[in-house]
Scaffold this motif. Structure first.
Motif, short mmCIF file in Angstrom:
data_model
loop_
_atom_site.label_atom_id
_atom_site.label_comp_id
_atom_site.label_asym_id
_atom_site.label_seq_id
_atom_site.Cartn_x
_atom_site.Cartn_y
_atom_site.Cartn_z
N LEU B 27 0.85 -1.18 0.00
CA LEU B 27 0.00 0.00 0.00
C LEU B 27 0.89 1.23 0.00
O LEU B 27 1.75 1.39 0.87
CB LEU B 27 -0.89 -0.04 1.24
N ASP B 28 0.74 2.10 -1.01
CA ASP B 28 1.60 3.26 -1.13
C ASP B 28 1.00 4.46 -0.42
O ASP B 28 -0.17 4.47 -0.06
CB ASP B 28 1.83 3.58 -2.60
N ALA B 29 1.84 5.46 -0.21
CA ALA B 29 1.39 6.67 0.50
C ALA B 29 0.15 7.24 -0.16
O ALA B 29 0.07 7.37 -1.38
CB ALA B 29 2.51 7.70 0.53
N GLY B 30 -0.83 7.57 0.64
CA GLY B 30 -2.05 8.19 0.14
C GLY B 30 -2.96 7.25 -0.64
O GLY B 30 -3.98 7.66 -1.20
N GLU B 31 -2.62 5.97 -0.66
CA GLU B 31 -3.42 5.02 -1.43
C GLU B 31 -4.54 4.43 -0.59
O GLU B 31 -4.44 4.32 0.62
CB GLU B 31 -2.52 3.88 -1.94
N ARG B 32 -5.61 4.05 -1.30
CA ARG B 32 -6.72 3.39 -0.61
C ARG B 32 -6.99 2.06 -1.28
O ARG B 32 -7.23 2.01 -2.49
CB ARG B 32 -7.97 4.26 -0.64
N ILE B 33 -6.90 1.00 -0.49
CA ILE B 33 -7.08 -0.33 -1.04
C ILE B 33 -8.31 -0.98 -0.43
O ILE B 33 -8.56 -0.85 0.77
CB ILE B 33 -5.84 -1.21 -0.76
N GLY B 34 -9.08 -1.65 -1.26
CA GLY B 34 -10.23 -2.39 -0.77
C GLY B 34 -9.95 -3.88 -0.81
O GLY B 34 -9.34 -4.38 -1.75
N LEU B 35 -10.36 -4.58 0.23
CA LEU B 35 -10.22 -6.04 0.25
C LEU B 35 -11.61 -6.64 0.22
O LEU B 35 -12.49 -6.22 0.98
CB LEU B 35 -9.52 -6.51 1.53
N PHE B 36 -11.82 -7.60 -0.65
CA PHE B 36 -13.12 -8.27 -0.63
C PHE B 36 -12.91 -9.74 -0.92
O PHE B 36 -11.81 -10.19 -1.22
CB PHE B 36 -14.10 -7.63 -1.62
N GLY B 37 -13.98 -10.50 -0.80
CA GLY B 37 -13.89 -11.94 -1.01
C GLY B 37 -14.87 -12.63 -0.10
O GLY B 37 -15.47 -12.00 0.76
N PRO B 38 -15.01 -13.94 -0.28
CA PRO B 38 -16.00 -14.68 0.51
C PRO B 38 -15.68 -14.61 2.01
O PRO B 38 -14.54 -14.38 2.40
CB PRO B 38 -15.88 -16.12 0.02
N ASN B 39 -16.71 -14.83 2.82
CA ASN B 39 -16.52 -14.87 4.28
C ASN B 39 -15.64 -16.04 4.69
O ASN B 39 -15.66 -17.09 4.07
CB ASN B 39 -17.88 -15.03 4.98
N GLY B 40 -14.88 -15.83 5.74
CA GLY B 40 -14.09 -16.93 6.28
C GLY B 40 -12.86 -17.26 5.47
O GLY B 40 -12.31 -18.34 5.58
N HIS B 41 -12.40 -16.32 4.64
CA HIS B 41 -11.22 -16.60 3.84
C HIS B 41 -10.02 -15.78 4.24
O HIS B 41 -9.01 -15.78 3.55
CB HIS B 41 -11.54 -16.42 2.35
N GLY B 42 -10.12 -15.04 5.35
CA GLY B 42 -8.91 -14.44 5.89
C GLY B 42 -8.79 -12.93 5.87
O GLY B 42 -7.75 -12.40 6.22
#
Lengths: 290, 240
Positions: B27-42
């Motif tokens: 993740l770089d300075a000023g960056e916004r990252i979204g994480l998604f995926g099925p439940n229970g996968h970490g």
């Protein structure tokens, strides 16, 4: 009338001592979620240390130094026990059971150590204040007056610490949500040690006060500990103010029982009371339902 | 751009049960990252590992170049990594004001507590109205606002939000999205876990899909990502 007042007085004295002990138990319970079985030996060790430092048979440094030594050494011992016997098991699945075993072991170890160090001979602390006071036509030992006044004062100081200081707020935060406390940067293990230290210091004071109205023995804390346990459950485990209220109720009840049905049946009556209260109010007398 | 957060081949989990199987992300300075995926996968496990609640078994986590993989959670907060947990009620028997005050516990956040409090109350005016109420009396949406507010009080230099809109009504969801947008506009790097992909697309520049404890796909918001494609990733191709 006279008899009634002295029964009431004895109840308030007992209640004050139970409040000091049970509050320490409840503080550790709310903060760490464990029950400290070594709490009883803190009471005895507090009395022994005060005797050792304070009296002429010991180092003869005077009562004040004796009390300061008792409180500070016991606070340190409380932190040490947290560090060595509780913290290694934090986060463990069987935390509660493991800590029952380790603190019971500490109780037995320290009780026998006290016996080795100070011998089997009964000791007693001189009363912190001599003489009697005439209050409402009743002669009351000044030492008992001190117990009745000092205990609420200390608990009020604890309340003020928990409510008004930033560190006190952090301690309450840890008891309410440990993960969230970690996530705002509260060093949770440090506060665990603090809870243990405060708890042991309160027990030490109870020991010093008890040591001049009863004999000091390695096992002197066990019987009050059982009472303090009743108080903590009776008053609603987890609520400090409920515990303090419960202490006075149990103290009064004990005094009345001792007078009317005798010493022998009193513990049974107290446990019966506790069971009845829990049947009607499982959350304890002053506890809150979540 | 310099990397704020680097996660390198991290494995980990609870007790002996592995959840993360080699996660890497940057993740770089000023960056916004979204994480998604099925439940229970970490996804949550990854956040808990970054914030120090769990220790990584292997791999390294670096914040502004220094390894934080074996640091205590409070040290990690001191550095400025703030994790707002999923569905947390915070400190239930304390007032909203007291909760917010505790948010600034770390030494780095304390000097700016007053200014940060004003900022939080501007973003979430409702917390001002509820200031004297106990946290346990708040509604689900207000609890979420409080949790994020407490996180902001810690003066984050990297903010990790775990499913901020979980279980909220659409209207509240929009309100919260707006608030998170306002936070993002201040330039705080964000790591946002969310099931609602549209929510992520509006707020982040890059989406990582996490499955079986690893990053299995990466999308950029510009790459005209459509819902059908993501549905396909989730459920597989429709068998005709």
């Amino acid at each position: 009338m006279d008899i009634l007042s002295s029964v009431l007085l004895s109840g308030v004295v007992l209640g004050s001592l139970y409040a000091l002990m049970a509050t320490g138990l409840a503080l550790v319970w709310t903060t760490l979620g464990i029950f400290n079985f070594a709490h009883g030996i803190f009471i005895a060790l507090g009395a022994y240390v005060a005797w050792q430092f304070g009296t002429e048979e010991g180092f003869g440094l005077g009562a004040t130094i004796g009390i300061v030594a008792a409180v500070s050494l016991l606070a340190a011992l409380g932190c040490l026990i947290e560090r060595t016997l509780v913290r290694p098991f934090l986060g463990h699945r069987n935390l509660v059971l493991a800590v029952v075993i380790t603190t019971l072991a500490a109780l037995i170890f320290l009780e026998n150590s006290a016996l080795l160090v100070w011998g089997p001979r009964f000791k007693q602390l001189p009363p912190l204040v001599d003489g009697t006071l005439a209050i409402g036509g009743l002669d009351i030992a000044a030492h008992e007056v001190l117990i009745v006044l000092l205990s609420p004062a200390l608990l009020l100081a604890l309340w003020a610490f928990l409510r008004l200081t930033y560190m006190g707020a952090a301690l309450r935060a840890v008891s309410q949500n440990q993960d969230a406390a970690l996530m705002v940067g509260i060093p949770v293990p440090v506060l665990f040690a603090l809870a243990f230290g405060i708890s042991a210091a309160l027990a030490a004071i109870a020991g010093v006060l008890l040591g001049s109205i009863r004999f000091i023995t390695p096992a002197m804390g066990n019987e009050p500990l059982v009472k303090a346990l009743i108080v903590a459950i009776f008053g609603g485990l987890g609520s400090i103010s409920g515990t303090i209220g419960g202490a006075y109720v149990i103290g009064m009840l004990e005094a009345v029982c001792v007078y009317f049905i005798g010493l022998y049946w009193t513990p049974a009556a107290l446990f019966l009371c506790m069971i009845l209260v829990l049947l009607v109010r499982p959350q304890g007398l002053f506890g809150r339902v979540d | 751009m310099a990397a704020v957060l680097e996660v390198e081949g991290v494995t980990g989990g609870y007790g002996r049960i592995p959840v993360l199987h080699g996660v890497s992300l940057q993740l770089d300075a000023g960056e916004r990252i979204g994480l998604f995926g099925p439940n229970g996968h970490g996804k949550t496990t990854l956040l808990r590992t970054i914030s120090g609640l769990l220790r990584p078994w292997q791999g390294d986590i670096r914040f502004e170049g220094q390894s934080i993989a074996s640091r205590r959670p409070n040290r990690i907060v001191d550095l400025g990594i703030v994790h707002v947990m999923q569905g947390s009620t915070m400190f239930r028997d304390m007032s909203v004001a007291e909760n917010l005050r505790l948010g600034a516990y770390s030494a780095r956040a304390r000097p700016d507590a007053a200014a940060n409090l004003e900022r939080v109350l501007q973003i979430f005016p409702r917390l001002r109205e509820r200031s004297a109420q106990h946290a346990r009396t708040l509604s689900g949406g207000e609890r979420q606002m409080l949790a994020i507010g407490v996180g902001l009080m810690a003066a984050p230099r990297l903010l990790m939000l775990d499913e901020p809109t979980l279980g909220l009504a659409p209207r509240l969801k929009d309100e919260l999205a707006e608030a998170v947008g306002a936070i993002a506009a201040t330039g705080i790097p964000l790591l946002l876990v969310e099931q609602d992909v549209q929510f992520l697309l509006d707020l982040t520049s890059r989406l990582l899909m996490i499955e079986h404890g690893a990053v299995i796909a990466e999308f950029t918001a510009e790459a005209a990502l459509d819902q059908a494609h993501i549905a396909e990733m989730y459920f597989g191709k429709r068998a005709n």
